[in-house]
Each structure stands twice: as C-alpha cells, then as structure tokens.
Design an enzyme around this catalytic site. Structure first.
Site, short mmCIF file in Angstrom:
data_model
loop_
_atom_site.label_atom_id
_atom_site.label_comp_id
_atom_site.label_asym_id
_atom_site.label_seq_id
_atom_site.Cartn_x
_atom_site.Cartn_y
_atom_site.Cartn_z
N SER A 1 0.72 -1.26 -0.13
CA SER A 1 0.01 0.03 0.03
C SER A 1 0.90 1.15 -0.13
CB SER A 1 -0.92 0.09 1.07
OG SER A 1 -0.21 -0.36 2.25
N THR B 1 -1.96 3.41 4.77
CA THR B 1 -0.90 4.50 4.55
C THR B 1 0.13 4.61 5.73
OG1 THR B 1 -2.72 5.81 3.85
CG2 THR B 1 -0.89 6.97 4.32
N THR C 1 1.60 7.13 0.50
CA THR C 1 0.80 5.77 0.10
C THR C 1 0.53 5.68 -1.38
OG1 THR C 1 -1.60 4.99 0.57
CG2 THR C 1 -1.24 7.17 0.01
N ARG D 1 -7.64 9.10 -9.17
CA ARG D 1 -8.19 9.46 -7.80
C ARG D 1 -6.80 9.71 -6.80
NH1 ARG D 1 -6.92 7.08 -2.36
NH2 ARG D 1 -8.64 7.42 -1.25
N VAL D 2 -6.94 10.82 -6.21
CA VAL D 2 -6.06 11.16 -5.17
C VAL D 2 -6.61 11.25 -3.81
CG1 VAL D 2 -4.85 13.32 -4.24
CG2 VAL D 2 -4.83 12.72 -6.76
N GLY D 3 -6.17 10.73 -2.66
CA GLY D 3 -6.77 10.55 -1.34
C GLY D 3 -6.15 11.68 -0.47
N ASP D 4 -6.19 11.48 0.81
CA ASP D 4 -5.78 12.66 1.77
C ASP D 4 -4.24 12.61 1.87
OD1 ASP D 4 -6.05 9.83 2.86
OD2 ASP D 4 -5.66 10.81 4.76
N THR E 1 -4.46 7.83 8.65
CA THR E 1 -4.54 6.49 8.05
C THR E 1 -6.21 6.15 7.53
OG1 THR E 1 -3.89 4.43 7.58
CG2 THR E 1 -4.32 4.98 9.65
N GLY E 2 -6.30 5.45 6.65
CA GLY E 2 -7.87 5.23 6.55
C GLY E 2 -8.36 5.71 5.23
N GLY F 1 -9.37 7.92 2.77
CA GLY F 1 -8.96 9.52 2.34
C GLY F 1 -10.01 10.37 2.02
N1 GLY Z 1 -5.68 7.25 3.23
C1 GLY Z 1 -4.83 6.94 2.03
C2 GLY Z 1 -5.80 7.15 0.95
O1 GLY Z 1 -6.99 7.23 1.23
O2 GLY Z 1 -5.58 7.19 -0.12
#
Ligand code: GLY
Length: 316
Positions: free
Chosen positions: A78, A178, A196, A206-209, A229-230, A232
């Site tokens: 990941s 993450t 991550t 897609r982009v996360g947090d 983490t989790g 995003g």
């Molecule tokens: N927390 C990482 C993501 O959602 O990409």
C-alpha cells in the site's frame, strides 16, 4: 459503542468547557526523541527515523527517512514499490511532508518514482509551491536527479489481474494502509510525513488525503502534530489532522483530540460509518495519542528508547 447509544449520548461535536479550561502553554519535551508511525510497518520506519536522528538529522530528516523505509518495502502493498495499482494497472503515489517552521510540500498522482516523500520534501524546499501532481511532479523529480523505476512488482501485478476478473469493489480498509510518521527531535521540534499508493484498484486519477496538508498531516510546532490513515475521502472532508491539532491547542489531550475528531465523522455518518479512519497525535510535551473509528488499529511508538507496536480498539 452501538449507533443507538452513540446518538443517545450525543457526544459528537461536543466541546467540554472543562477541557477548554485546561488549555495552557505546553512544556516542550527535549532530549527525548519521540517517533510515532501508523501500522506495523511503522516499526522499521521508526527504526530508520531513529537512525536519521542519531546521525544528526532533525525531525524532518527523520520523518522522511521513516517514510522512505516503507516506500522501499516490497512486502508492503500500500506504499511505494510493490503498491497495488489503480484499476488500469498504474501505481500512483501520494505523499506530503510538513516541518517545524510550518513549511509543507506534497506530490499527488506521481508515477514511477520510488520515493514520493523525498520529492514532496524537494517541492517544499526547492520550489515556491506546496503541491505538484502527475506528470509535472514526475518531471520535477527527474530534474532533481530521481530515476524512473517500474513500481508494479510481479506480485502486485498478479493481484491486480486476479481483481480484474471479478472487479469486486474493494473497501479501502481491505486494501490499503498509509504510512504516516510523526517525529519530535531532541530539540523538541516536530515534523511529519505521509506516503501511500492509496486505495487499491481506485479510479485512475483518484487522489486521497495523503498529499493534502491539514487532512493526512498537520504540524504546529507550538502545539503538536497529527496524521491519518484510512479512507482518504472522509479524512479530507473532515480536515482531520488539522482538527486533531486544533483540539490539542484547545486543551484536549492527544487521545481525546483523536477521539473528538472521529466523533465528528461518526456524527456526519449518523453514528454508523462503514469505513476506517485512524489518527495518531504527538503533542509538544512528548505525549502521544491515537484512536480509530472501527475494528482496531496498530501504531508503532518509539519513546524512552523503546520501539513498540500498540493497538487501539475502534470507537464503534
Ligand atoms: N489514506 C490514504 C488514501 O485514502 O489514499
């Protein structure tokens, strides 16, 4: 806590006056470095971070070193090398850093560069910007001497091909974790990093947090720092890490601050979120805390010379 009990208790979003009254200037923890990282791969990340501190590095050097360790870990699917790809088979990486002076750098949707965290740091140190994405981020990395590398390992490619046959929508907690790392160095300064490959088999683009300052990571050298983490999308919508730090500023201890930030997410989902978020927090006085929404969450803590995995149970 069951949804019914949670709603009855009505605790979400509540700000206790007693907690506010506790607000005061925090004594800085010095000469006793603290390193806290997400999940079990936080253990080797913490060791690398500690090595950087022992070699004379500061909190930012250590946080970067910790994140680089996870990025190169081929077993970790990941983060970085060996990360699971998006639905089209591309490994796309998100990362950010923040230092004790409040400087920040980040990269999103970066491909074929093994150490996005170091590119994020260079964005912070060598450009006027905070965030570079996609091809622009890659071109910048190459201009700084980073080399292109195929990050899709045979193992991850095989997993992706298996997924392609079913195309089952994976829940994020099934498929990604993450690496976030927070460090306090011997001077008492704080810094953090997050990295991550994101939600496995996500939509292309897609982009996360993880590259979003204030969501996955926030550092305020007067108060403390926090990281996530989790899922995003939900961390972004609740500006999670910034909120945790602001709650610590108001006097919440690190555990309470993580819990209160999660209570707001629980409330926004009518007491019944079906996803995971985990927070870690490190306060200026060296105290740490953590909480998660559901199931359980592991974090690695190096403190007083001991590096140990800890487990917190979900609030729900
Ligand atoms: N927390 C990482 C993501 O959602 O990409």
């Amino acid at each position: 806590m069951k949804r019914r009990d949670f709603l009855a208790a009505g605790i979400a979003g509540a700000v206790s006056p007693t907690i506010l009254a506790k607000s005061k200037k925090l004594k800085t923890n010095k000469n006793n470095p603290v390193i806290i990282s997400t999940w079990n791969f936080g253990i080797p990340a913490n060791e690398e971070a500690l090595r950087a501190l022992k070699n004379g590095g500061d909190a930012m050097d250590a946080a970067e070193a910790g994140a680089r360790n996870a990025e190169s870990d081929i077993e970790n699917n990941s983060v970085g090398l060996g990360g699971l790809p998006d639905e089209l088979g591309y490994v796309t990486l998100d990362s950010c850093v923040m230092d004790s002076a409040g400087n920040a750098g980040s990269v999103a949707f970066l491909q074929n560069i093994e150490h996005p965290v170091s590119v994020a740091r260079m964005v912070m140190e060598k450009t006027k910007h905070v965030m570079l994405v996609g091809e622009g981020a890659k071109q910048f990395a190459l201009s700084q001497g980073f080399k292109e590398k195929n990050l899709l390992t045979e193992k991850s490619k095989k997993e992706w091909k298996k997924w392609l046959k079913e195309r089952r929508e994976m829940t994020p907690h099934e498929t990604h974790d993450t690496l976030s790392v927070l460090v306090q160095d011997k001077k008492g300064d704080l810094a953090g990093a997050c990295t991550t490959s994101g939600w496995a088999y996500k939509m292309h683009g897609r982009v996360g947090d993880s590259p979003i300052i204030g969501a996955a990571l926030f550092v305020d050298n007067e108060v403390g720092c926090a990281a996530a983490t989790g899922l995003g999308e939900e961390v972004i919508k609740s500006t999670g890490s910034f909120l945790v730090v602001e709650l610590m500023r108001q006097g919440y201890n690190p555990n309470e601050a993580c819990q209160e930030a999660l209570n707001r997410v629980i409330k926004a989902h009518n007491g019944n979120p079906d996803f995971q978020i985990g927070y870690i927090a490190l306060r200026k006085d060296g105290k740490v805390g953590s909480s998660c929404l559901k199931w359980s969450f592991d974090y690695a803590l190096h403190k007083n010379g001991v590096n140990k995995l800890n487990n917190v149970k979900g609030l729900l």
